[in-house]
Design a protein around this motif. Structure first.
Motif, mmCIF file in Angstrom:
data_model
loop_
_atom_site.group_PDB
_atom_site.id
_atom_site.type_symbol
_atom_site.label_atom_id
_atom_site.label_comp_id
_atom_site.label_asym_id
_atom_site.label_seq_id
_atom_site.Cartn_x
_atom_site.Cartn_y
_atom_site.Cartn_z
ATOM 1 N N LEU A 76 0.826 -1.209 0.000
ATOM 2 C CA LEU A 76 0.000 0.000 0.000
ATOM 3 C C LEU A 76 0.858 1.256 0.000
ATOM 4 O O LEU A 76 0.544 2.246 -0.669
ATOM 5 C CB LEU A 76 -0.936 0.004 1.210
ATOM 6 C CG LEU A 76 -2.211 -0.838 1.114
ATOM 7 C CD1 LEU A 76 -2.964 -0.813 2.437
ATOM 8 C CD2 LEU A 76 -3.108 -0.338 -0.017
ATOM 9 N N THR A 77 1.939 1.238 0.759
ATOM 10 C CA THR A 77 2.794 2.428 0.837
ATOM 11 C C THR A 77 3.719 2.555 -0.366
ATOM 12 O O THR A 77 4.285 3.639 -0.585
ATOM 13 C CB THR A 77 3.640 2.386 2.122
ATOM 14 O OG1 THR A 77 4.375 1.153 2.172
ATOM 15 C CG2 THR A 77 2.752 2.490 3.354
ATOM 16 N N GLY A 78 3.908 1.471 -1.114
ATOM 17 C CA GLY A 78 4.758 1.548 -2.306
ATOM 18 C C GLY A 78 6.234 1.559 -1.973
ATOM 19 O O GLY A 78 7.011 2.268 -2.632
ATOM 20 N N LEU A 79 6.635 0.789 -0.946
ATOM 21 C CA LEU A 79 8.062 0.686 -0.649
ATOM 22 C C LEU A 79 8.763 -0.071 -1.776
ATOM 23 O O LEU A 79 8.130 -0.552 -2.706
ATOM 24 C CB LEU A 79 8.251 -0.024 0.697
ATOM 25 C CG LEU A 79 7.649 0.689 1.923
ATOM 26 C CD1 LEU A 79 7.904 -0.122 3.187
ATOM 27 C CD2 LEU A 79 8.223 2.096 2.079
ATOM 28 N N THR A 80 10.085 -0.166 -1.695
ATOM 29 C CA THR A 80 10.900 -0.714 -2.780
ATOM 30 C C THR A 80 10.371 -2.069 -3.242
ATOM 31 O O THR A 80 10.205 -2.986 -2.435
ATOM 32 C CB THR A 80 12.360 -0.867 -2.327
ATOM 33 O OG1 THR A 80 12.837 0.411 -1.894
ATOM 34 C CG2 THR A 80 13.231 -1.374 -3.466
ATOM 35 N N LYS A 81 10.094 -2.184 -4.534
ATOM 36 C CA LYS A 81 9.532 -3.403 -5.078
ATOM 37 C C LYS A 81 10.609 -4.468 -5.218
ATOM 38 O O LYS A 81 11.782 -4.169 -5.364
ATOM 39 C CB LYS A 81 8.881 -3.125 -6.431
ATOM 40 C CG LYS A 81 7.629 -2.278 -6.342
ATOM 41 C CD LYS A 81 7.033 -2.037 -7.718
ATOM 42 C CE LYS A 81 5.677 -1.371 -7.628
ATOM 43 N NZ LYS A 81 5.670 -0.158 -6.801
ATOM 44 N N GLY A 82 10.153 -5.721 -5.177
ATOM 45 C CA GLY A 82 11.064 -6.845 -5.307
ATOM 46 C C GLY A 82 10.812 -7.857 -4.206
ATOM 47 O O GLY A 82 10.636 -7.491 -3.034
ATOM 48 N N ALA A 83 10.797 -9.134 -4.600
ATOM 49 C CA ALA A 83 10.512 -10.182 -3.623
ATOM 50 C C ALA A 83 11.582 -10.241 -2.543
ATOM 51 O O ALA A 83 11.278 -10.475 -1.361
ATOM 52 C CB ALA A 83 10.400 -11.532 -4.332
ATOM 53 N N ASP A 84 12.860 -10.029 -2.932
ATOM 54 C CA ASP A 84 13.928 -10.100 -1.937
ATOM 55 C C ASP A 84 13.802 -8.992 -0.905
ATOM 56 O O ASP A 84 14.048 -9.201 0.290
ATOM 57 C CB ASP A 84 15.290 -10.039 -2.632
ATOM 58 C CG ASP A 84 15.431 -8.804 -3.513
ATOM 59 O OD1 ASP A 84 14.388 -8.273 -3.970
ATOM 60 O OD2 ASP A 84 16.576 -8.371 -3.741
ATOM 61 N N HIS A 85 13.387 -7.806 -1.342
ATOM 62 C CA HIS A 85 13.200 -6.693 -0.395
ATOM 63 C C HIS A 85 12.031 -6.982 0.554
ATOM 64 O O HIS A 85 12.107 -6.686 1.757
ATOM 65 C CB HIS A 85 12.951 -5.390 -1.161
ATOM 66 C CG HIS A 85 14.146 -4.898 -1.905
ATOM 67 N ND1 HIS A 85 15.168 -4.187 -1.314
ATOM 68 C CD2 HIS A 85 14.489 -5.030 -3.217
ATOM 69 C CE1 HIS A 85 16.089 -3.882 -2.210
ATOM 70 N NE2 HIS A 85 15.700 -4.398 -3.384
#
Length: 704
Positions: free
Chosen positions: A536-545
């Motif tokens: 929802l907040t749009g933090l850094t995308k990516g499964a590892d993150h």
């Protein structure tokens, strides 16, 4: 006409000539002489053998009492060698002489308060000793002293011997039924006894026999109809207070201990239930040579008739000690005869209770003495050779009889205990809504609120501050909310203390099982709200993150749970514990590097050492590295236009994050801190046990 001459009450079963009363509950003459098996019926009509379940079953060695046939007291014969290792598990002769207990002076320099003053007495195999007296006379203190359970700040002197020697009570040889019914409220009666049976009974015993024995003990205490009823507690209604008391007795009598301490066993029970419970305990004591010491508040006449010996206390002094059947004669000879149709125990307590002396004097005849005067007269009468020398001589005889030393009985293996405790804890956490489920609901609500307020923060220059605020709020609040489950954990610690004192399992089993059972729930409350908040907040995308975000959050919650374990064992009151836990987390939060940058913290105290021992530092910096490394942001357009700044610059210059190690090192540090906190909990409990043992050993050495 046989029923009319029976010493039992009218509503009790009439003894049959062909089936004597002592056969009830198992045991035959042959079995008592070591040639039979003494069978009973377990659940579903399945036959099970008490002698086979308990190969240490003993021959009774005590004088008889009403309704139960026993053999006369004799010194135990020496065991003959048969070529095999035979564990001698004879009865317990417990003696105490000139026992004094005082409470240390308070903070204002007052004199120590004396609770017990020169108490002497004895208890033998097959006997039920009742400790009676008005409220505050020292009944429970005497019981705790004999069982070695006095708390800190209490000083004890005197000589307490078991079989003529100083003994440390070992598992399976003694049991203590406390006045407070400390049980897991989410368990049913059947589950509570089953789990306890798996912990206490030998690992070599088949599971079916353990269940059969547990069912038999439950039915013996009259709990057959409540087997599948939850115990209940602060959240839900369950069994009654009297049933809880009987359940507590069930748990402690599973191993048929040689020495049984009971603190208020009849409290909360009606007269019929009190009689049936105490008569069953008396029968078991007579059949198996068990020594029973019970602190009883005010028994009915039928219950009083079951006691062999009576220790009557008043304000820490012995008013009478001897055969319960001789107490009435003692009071009569001292000038205080028991009126007809009055319960003797009621008469004794009314005579020596001086809490209402003024009321008695005003409403009584002029020649009637007050309770204080009666106590002095009775105490002086007991000190006469006719009574006190009986006690002294009997103590000397018991000290000479001796007996086998206490040996720890076989119990379940470490792995079995660990599995049983983990399973029980997992079930308890699942059923207790206040443990994790309510917290999950709060986390979901906060996740929605935080996600909508910071919805899609983007990649502008201002988003840097927004990302930091989301991270700090998530770290602080979601870990801070761990105190919500503190009351439930305090109840678990109370159960652990009771079972630990009884020797059911060790500290290591409890710590490991709690960690294993809590981890899945903490993972759930970290993954579900974390996933909703993260996207929802749009933090850094990516499964590892995202995986790192969830792992870090889960480690934080585990760490805080470990910290609250330490607070729970130091501050057992849940309200004070919540206050202390909130204060500790609040101080750690201030030093986390968000509200005040690391280089701006005052170096004494706040940076060294508080900044480095705050778990918020490592959690927040791990989140920062996970979020900003590899990112670019436009610079502040008011300062410099058409220039971008990297995430690395944000970490080093704006947030002052330590970049000498990777984000996974932060996870490792959090994991290490969690282990250290769990080890601190282990050490605190073990040190407290060692200190208690050494204090008691020093007192014994000083008494010599």
């Amino acid at each position: 006409m046989a029923a009319s001459s029976s010493p039992l009450p009218r509503w009790a079963p009439t003894p049959s000539p062909s089936r004597p009363l002592w056969r009830w509950g198992g045991g035959t003459p042959d079995a008592r002489n070591g040639t039979g098996t003494g069978t009973g019926t377990g659940a579903g009509g399945t036959a099970w053998s008490l002698g086979r379940l308990f190969p240490w079953q003993r021959r009774p060695v005590v004088a008889g009492f009403d309704g139960v046939e026993v053999a006369p007291t004799t010194a135990p014969a020496p065991a003959q060698s048969t070529g095999t290792d035979v564990v001698d598990d004879s009865g317990v002769f417990l003696t105490w002489e000139d026992v004094c207990v005082t409470v240390a002076a308070g903070a204002y320099g007052g004199e120590p308060v004396s609770i017990l003053r020169g108490i002497s007495g004895h208890a033998g195999p097959g006997e039920v000793l009742a400790i009676m007296g008005p409220s505050g006379c020292g009944k429970t203190t005497l019981l705790d002293t004999l069982a070695g359970r006095l708390g800190p700040g209490v000083n004890e002197t005197g000589l307490i011997l078991i079989n003529g020697r100083r003994e440390k009570l070992a598992f399976g040889t003694s049991a203590y039924v406390t006045q407070d019914n400390v049980l897991m409220s989410t368990m049913s009666v059947r589950e509570a006894v089953y789990y306890s049976a798996q912990l206490q009974l030998p690992g070599t015993m088949p599971a079916a026999e353990k269940r059969a024995h547990a069912d038999g003990v439950i039915r013996e205490m009259g709990l057959g109809d409540a087997m599948d009823t939850r115990i209940g507690g602060r959240m839900t209604k369950g069994i009654s207070g009297g049933q809880r008391k009987r359940l507590t007795i069930c748990v402690e009598m599973l191993t048929r201990p040689r020495l049984l301490f009971l603190d208020e066993p009849t409290s909360g029970l009606d007269s019929a239930a009190s009689y049936h419970v105490m008569s069953h305990i008396a029968r078991v004591a007579a059949r198996e040579g068990m020594t029973v010491v019970a602190a009883v508040h005010q028994p009915s006449g039928d219950v009083f008739d079951l006691f062999h010996n009576l220790c009557l206390l008043s304000h820490g002094r012995t008013v009478f000690f001897g055969a319960a059947s001789e107490a009435n004669q003692f009071f009569t000879q001292s000038g205080f005869p028991c009126p007809q149709l009055r319960n003797p125990s009621d008469h004794f307590l009314r005579t020596i209770n001086k809490d209402f002396d003024e009321e008695i004097v005003e409403s009584s005849k002029a020649r009637r003495k007050t309770a204080a005067e009666a106590i002095d007269i009775l105490t002086d009468a007991y000190q006469s050779p006719a009574y006190s020398e009986k006690t002294t001589n009997r103590i000397a005889e018991m000290k000479q009889i001796g007996g086998a030393p206490f040996r720890k009985r076989e119990q379940a293996s470490f792995s079995t205990k660990l599995f049983v405790l983990t399973r029980r804890s997992f079930v308890n956490m699942h059923r207790d809504i206040g443990y994790y489920w309510m917290r999950l609901g709060i986390y979901l609500g906060i996740g929605i609120c935080l996600g909508t307020i910071f919805y899609q923060v983007g990649h502008s220059y201002s988003s840097i501050q927004s990302r930091c605020e989301v991270i700090m709020y998530t770290t602080a609040l979601l870990t801070f909310m761990a105190i919500g489950g503190f009351p439930s954990f305090v109840e678990d610690v109370k159960v652990f203390r009771r079972e630990r004192l009884s020797g059911h399992y060790g500290v290591a089993e409890f710590v490991i099982s709690n960690t294993l059972s809590a981890t899945p729930y903490l993972a759930v409350i970290a993954v579900i709200p974390g996933a909703m908040l993260y996207y929802l907040t749009g933090l850094t995308k990516g499964a590892d993150h995202f995986v790192y975000f969830v792992i870090n959050l889960c480690m934080c919650t585990l760490l805080v749970e470990s910290m609250m374990m330490i607070i729970a064992v130091i501050v057992p009151d849940f309200l004070m514990g919540i206050i202390v836990g909130a204060g500790v987390q609040g101080v750690m939060m201030l030093n986390g590097g968000f509200f005040r940058l690391p280089k701006e913290l005052p170096k004494p105290v706040w940076k060294y050492p508080c900044y480095y021992i705050s778990f918020h530092k490592y959690a927040v910096q791990g989140f920062y590295k996970n979020e900003f490394i590899g990112q670019t942001f436009p610079s502040d357009q008011l300062v410099e236009k058409n220039v971008t700044i990297s995430g690395l610059q944000v970490l080093q210059e704006k947030l002052q994050v330590e970049m000498g190690y990777s984000k996974w090192v932060n996870i490792a540090i959090l994991c290490g801190m969690m282990v250290v906190y769990r080890m601190m909990f282990f050490a605190i409990v073990k040190v407290a046990e060692e200190v208690r043992t050494k204090r008691r050993g020093m007192k014994w050495k000083w008494c010599k």
